[in-house]
Design an enzyme around this catalytic site. Structure first.
Site, PDB file in Angstrom:
ATOM      1  N   TYR A 133       3.182  -3.653  -5.029  1.00 35.40           N
ATOM      2  CA  TYR A 133       2.375  -4.752  -4.843  1.00 35.40           C
ATOM      3  C   TYR A 133       2.372  -5.442  -3.394  1.00 35.40           C
ATOM      4  O   TYR A 133       1.443  -5.810  -2.874  1.00 35.40           O
ATOM      5  CB  TYR A 133       3.042  -5.752  -5.705  1.00 35.40           C
ATOM      6  CG  TYR A 133       2.383  -6.977  -5.817  1.00 35.40           C
ATOM      7  CD1 TYR A 133       1.234  -7.518  -6.562  1.00 35.40           C
ATOM      8  CD2 TYR A 133       2.995  -8.193  -5.388  1.00 35.40           C
ATOM      9  CE1 TYR A 133       0.575  -8.729  -6.323  1.00 35.40           C
ATOM     10  CE2 TYR A 133       2.503  -9.457  -5.061  1.00 35.40           C
ATOM     11  CZ  TYR A 133       1.258  -9.778  -5.898  1.00 35.40           C
ATOM     12  OH  TYR A 133       0.923 -11.002  -5.635  1.00 35.40           O
ATOM     13  N   LYS A 151      -0.790  -5.742  -1.281  1.00 37.14           N
ATOM     14  CA  LYS A 151      -1.305  -7.121  -0.494  1.00 37.14           C
ATOM     15  C   LYS A 151      -1.299  -6.999   0.848  1.00 37.14           C
ATOM     16  O   LYS A 151      -2.150  -7.858   1.642  1.00 37.14           O
ATOM     17  CB  LYS A 151      -0.140  -8.167  -0.978  1.00 37.14           C
ATOM     18  CG  LYS A 151      -0.409  -8.395  -2.441  1.00 37.14           C
ATOM     19  CD  LYS A 151      -1.610  -9.077  -3.004  1.00 37.14           C
ATOM     20  CE  LYS A 151      -1.957  -9.776  -4.211  1.00 37.14           C
ATOM     21  NZ  LYS A 151      -3.282  -9.971  -4.500  1.00 37.14           N
TER      22      LYS A 151
END
Length: 304
Positions: free
Chosen positions: A172, A176
């Site tokens: 993640y 991001k």
């Protein structure tokens, strides 16, 4: 205060069936925009739920007197992302704002992270942002070349995890961080066609974060709920409006009533020998550079 600052604008919000995306869709509709509510309608693990959250949000907007259309296109599918843009333009005569919000999580410590868990998060977050920006950007370029430059906007969704890192979220965090990098490049390239590109790094209570913020629920006295998804949307609506035309290539952190501009990687202290270094020379050089540079912010999940 202009409460209809997006009147007449056509806005696509991905992952808009629930949480922050739903809040964005409702806020844009309240600001006068026509909203394409995009959501594939799956659970956090990717399984089909048989639900139609996009249609539910469209019904909410319609009941409030707004105009909206439900899309179930998979934005991480390159062809489907193109169809989303094409159908939006066909139905509503154009596209002014793209809000990339769709995402999933597969949290696991790095040494236990599976390849499929890495690929899934990269696909939905990073490829999902790329595919929609690529096709919307091509549309806006064609419009500009035809003499119809649109005052267009892209608002991407990064995360504090992408800016600082987060223990147990290597996939993640990497996705991001990639979105933040994509944002600044897209801002530089699409600016030629009248498009601004910014990103937000929101903190709010959603399906993906409900365990993290489980103890930060709304105050029982009805006071301000700092973790409500609706707190994020005002900034996104402003970034999607014509008022934000001189703001691009930026990442904003937003949580509750706080808004800040994230500081990106920057060139720091340097020492130039004017020739090639020998490895044995570099110990004191690196120590000197680090002594002159500010300490990095700690990774989320690491004791401060």
């Amino acid at each position: 205060m202009n409460n209809r600052m997006c009147r007449g604008r056509v806005v696509v919000v991905t992952g808009a069936g629930r949480g922050i995306g739903r809040a964005h869709a409702l806020a844009f509709a309240d600001a006068g925009a026509t909203v394409v509510v995009n959501d594939v309608g799956v659970a956090l693990d990717g399984a089909s739920t048989g639900e139609g959250p996009a249609a539910d949000v469209v019904a909410e907007i319609t009941e409030r007197g707004g105009t909206a259309w439900a899309s179930t296109h998979d934005v991480a599918d390159f062809t489907a992302a193109a169809e989303l843009v094409d159908e939006t333009v066909s139905r509503f005569g154009g596209l002014d704002v793209l809000v990339n919000n769709a995402g999933v999580v597969r949290d696991r410590m790095l040494v236990n992270l599976g390849e499929d868990e890495w690929d899934t998060v990269m696909r939905v977050h990073l490829k999902g942002h790329f595919a929609t920006v690529r096709h919307a950007g091509a549309y806006w370029r064609a419009e500009a070349k035809a003499g119809r430059t649109r005052d267009a906007r892209v608002i991407n969704t990064s995360s504090g995890a992408g800016l600082l890192g987060s223990v147990g979220q290597a996939n993640y965090s990497a996705a991001k961080a990639g979105i933040a990098g994509l944002t600044v490049v897209a801002a530089a390239e699409l600016g030629h066609y009248g498009v601004t590109v910014n990103a937000i790094a929101p903190a709010a209570r959603t399906r993906m974060t409900e365990e993290v913020f489980a103890d930060m629920m709304a105050r029982p006295d009805g006071g301000f709920d700092a973790m409500a998804p609706e707190n994020v949307s005002p900034l996104v609506v402003w970034l999607g409006s014509r008022e934000s035309a001189d703001v691009t290539g930026r990442v904003f952190e937003v949580e509750g009533g706080k808004v800040s501009v994230a500081q990106s990687w920057r060139h720091g202290p340097e020492i130039d020998k004017g020739g090639r270094w020998h490895p044995a020379e570099l110990g004191p050089v690196v120590a000197d550079l680090l002594a002159k540079a500010p300490d990095p912010e700690p990774v989320y999940g690491v004791s401060r």
